[in-house]
Design an enzyme around this catalytic site. Structure first.
Site, PDB file in Angstrom:
ATOM      1  N   GLU A   1      36.705  67.443  37.587  1.00  0.00           N
ATOM      2  CA  GLU A   1      37.597  67.704  38.725  1.00  0.00           C
ATOM      3  C   GLU A   1      38.935  67.002  38.545  1.00  0.00           C
ATOM      4  O   GLU A   1      39.974  67.511  38.970  1.00  0.00           O
ATOM      5  CB  GLU A   1      36.958  67.283  40.049  1.00  0.00           C
ATOM      6  CG  GLU A   1      35.695  68.030  40.449  1.00  0.00           C
ATOM      7  CD  GLU A   1      35.823  69.548  40.468  1.00  0.00           C
ATOM      8  OE1 GLU A   1      36.954  70.059  40.531  1.00  0.00           O
ATOM      9  OE2 GLU A   1      34.786  70.216  40.395  1.00  0.00           O
TER      10      GLU A   1
ATOM     11  N   HIS B   1      40.923  69.292  36.557  1.00  0.00           N
ATOM     12  CA  HIS B   1      41.323  70.474  37.338  1.00  0.00           C
ATOM     13  C   HIS B   1      42.524  70.129  38.215  1.00  0.00           C
ATOM     14  O   HIS B   1      43.486  70.882  38.314  1.00  0.00           O
ATOM     15  CB  HIS B   1      40.176  70.960  38.244  1.00  0.00           C
ATOM     16  CG  HIS B   1      38.944  71.332  37.478  1.00  0.00           C
ATOM     17  ND1 HIS B   1      37.762  71.659  38.102  1.00  0.00           N
ATOM     18  CD2 HIS B   1      38.708  71.445  36.149  1.00  0.00           C
ATOM     19  CE1 HIS B   1      36.847  71.943  37.182  1.00  0.00           C
ATOM     20  NE2 HIS B   1      37.397  71.815  35.994  1.00  0.00           N
TER      21      HIS B   1
ATOM     22  N   GLU C   1      33.318  75.249  36.578  1.00  0.00           N
ATOM     23  CA  GLU C   1      32.800  75.436  37.943  1.00  0.00           C
ATOM     24  C   GLU C   1      31.397  76.048  37.887  1.00  0.00           C
ATOM     25  O   GLU C   1      30.534  75.719  38.709  1.00  0.00           O
ATOM     26  CB  GLU C   1      33.728  76.314  38.785  1.00  0.00           C
ATOM     27  CG  GLU C   1      35.163  75.810  38.934  1.00  0.00           C
ATOM     28  CD  GLU C   1      35.301  74.408  39.511  1.00  0.00           C
ATOM     29  OE1 GLU C   1      34.299  73.803  39.920  1.00  0.00           O
ATOM     30  OE2 GLU C   1      36.441  73.904  39.519  1.00  0.00           O
TER      31      GLU C   1
ATOM     32  N   TYR D   1      19.987  72.797  39.200  1.00  0.00           N
ATOM     33  CA  TYR D   1      19.140  71.842  38.473  1.00  0.00           C
ATOM     34  C   TYR D   1      18.601  70.759  39.419  1.00  0.00           C
ATOM     35  O   TYR D   1      17.426  70.388  39.353  1.00  0.00           O
ATOM     36  CB  TYR D   1      19.981  71.236  37.348  1.00  0.00           C
ATOM     37  CG  TYR D   1      19.268  70.274  36.427  1.00  0.00           C
ATOM     38  CD1 TYR D   1      18.127  70.652  35.721  1.00  0.00           C
ATOM     39  CD2 TYR D   1      19.771  68.990  36.223  1.00  0.00           C
ATOM     40  CE1 TYR D   1      17.497  69.767  34.847  1.00  0.00           C
ATOM     41  CE2 TYR D   1      19.156  68.100  35.350  1.00  0.00           C
ATOM     42  CZ  TYR D   1      18.018  68.494  34.667  1.00  0.00           C
ATOM     43  OH  TYR D   1      17.412  67.611  33.805  1.00  0.00           O
TER      44      TYR D   1
HETATM   45 MN    MN Z   1      36.985  72.112  40.016  1.00  0.00          MN
HETATM   46 FE    FE Z   2      33.887  71.823  40.357  1.00  0.00          FE
END
Ligand code: MN
Ligand code: FE
Length: 333
Positions: free
Chosen positions: A214, A217, A107, A116
């Protein structure tokens, strides 16, 4: 009450990771490490030229790039804070905590990507942050997640009763399934659709990396939720399942609204409605992953999107560099 499981484990020393009980958590950790990347590895030179040019991007495309950065700028930080301040505290199992530390790092990389992009394109961060306040469909998504996860932010919250474990699972579904599994995906589809038209390919590639992270995750989150359910079966009542389904339906309405607001005219070869269909399609996959029946039955309007997470094979057909960072064909989502 289960005292020897993935949460509330008072019999295991959180500082002793071996022997491991939940090998899947270890595997997600290894998959995360195998996917390591940083935004600076992606050149923004071409993007900078396109952003400065007055002929490459339409006004609508510029707007949707700013909107997507606007949503991501706050959402990534929100996710990191939730993870470190609440999830970590209540998930006592050491191998899950090892994964959570890895996720927290990822994250931070996603937040770094936002920095960036602002730096290289010369964007005004205040203007991007401000979108959270001025664009209703962004604010509604952020507010939805913040409200959803209020109870476990309470410092006195404990996962010590059936009702509180339900609360915790409810909030985990808010963090993982809704925020990371639904609310990022219309934005991913838009940015990757632009990339397919050879527009802003640097940001597009960064969004591909983020989406790959993601998806891991989300996979970890669903495994965590499923194990808590299995270890505390009394929480998974008919009415609790119904509550979760309603929550997810509500989230889908917000994400579809966001998609239509961010890209009202569609894009070359894509009409706005297809972004909404994509949200329904991926939501069905999330529901199935946590053993709830699918709701929409919508066909995937963007089959190319899955190639952006299943990188090991398909990516070789495109000129993208993404595969180089994947050390094993470990992602299946
Ligand atoms: Mn995430
Ligand atoms: Fe993320």
């Amino acid at each position: 009450m289960n005292k020897s499981g993935i949460i509330n484990n008072s019999t295991v020393d959180p500082n002793k990771i071996l022997p491991m009980r939940y090998q899947w958590a270890r595997q997600h950790y290894k998959d995360g490490v195998a996917n390591n990347w940083t935004p600076e590895e992606v050149s923004m030179q071409h993007d900078i030229e396109q952003w400065k040019s007055s002929t490459v991007l339409t006004a609508a495309e510029r707007r949707l790039i700013l909107w997507n950065l606007g949503f991501f700028s706050t959402a990534e930080s929100l996710t990191a804070n939730n993870l470190v301040l609440t999830v970590y505290k209540h998930v006592t199992n050491p191998e899950c905590r090892q994964y959570l530390l890895r996720q927290a790092y990822e994250e931070a990389v996603h937040t770094d990507t936002f920095i960036y992009c602002c730096d290289s394109l010369g964007l005004n961060p205040d203007e991007i942050y401000n979108m959270y306040e001025v664009i209703p469909s962004i604010k509604e998504k952020d507010d939805f997640v913040v409200n959803l996860t209020k109870s476990i932010m309470n410092p006195n919250f404990k996962t010590d009763t059936t009702e509180n474990i339900q609360r915790f699972v409810h909030d985990l579904i808010g963090f993982y399934v809704i925020m990371e599994g639904i609310f990022f995906y219309a934005g991913f589809a838009m940015m990757l659709a632009l990339k397919r038209q050879n527009k802003m390919v640097g940001i597009g590639e960064q969004f591909e990396y983020i989406m790959r992270d993601e998806s891991l995750h989300l996979a970890f989150g669903c495994d965590l939720i499923n194990v808590i359910k299995a270890e505390n079966p009394e929480i998974w009542t008919e009415s609790f399942q119904q509550e979760i389904v309603e929550l997810i339906k509500q989230a889908v309405i917000l994400e579809k609204q966001y998609a239509l607001d961010a890209c009202p005219q569609g894009m070359l070869g894509i009409n706005a409605q297809q972004f909404a269909e994509y949200v329904e399609h991926i939501t069905d996959r999330r529901l199935e992953r946590i053993d709830l029946p699918k709701i929409y039955g919508t066909k995937n309007p963007f089959p190319w999107m899955s190639q952006s997470t299943d990188l090991s094979k398909e990516k070789n057909f495109f000129e993208s560099r993404v595969t180089e960072y994947q050390t094993a064909g470990s992602l299946e989502w």
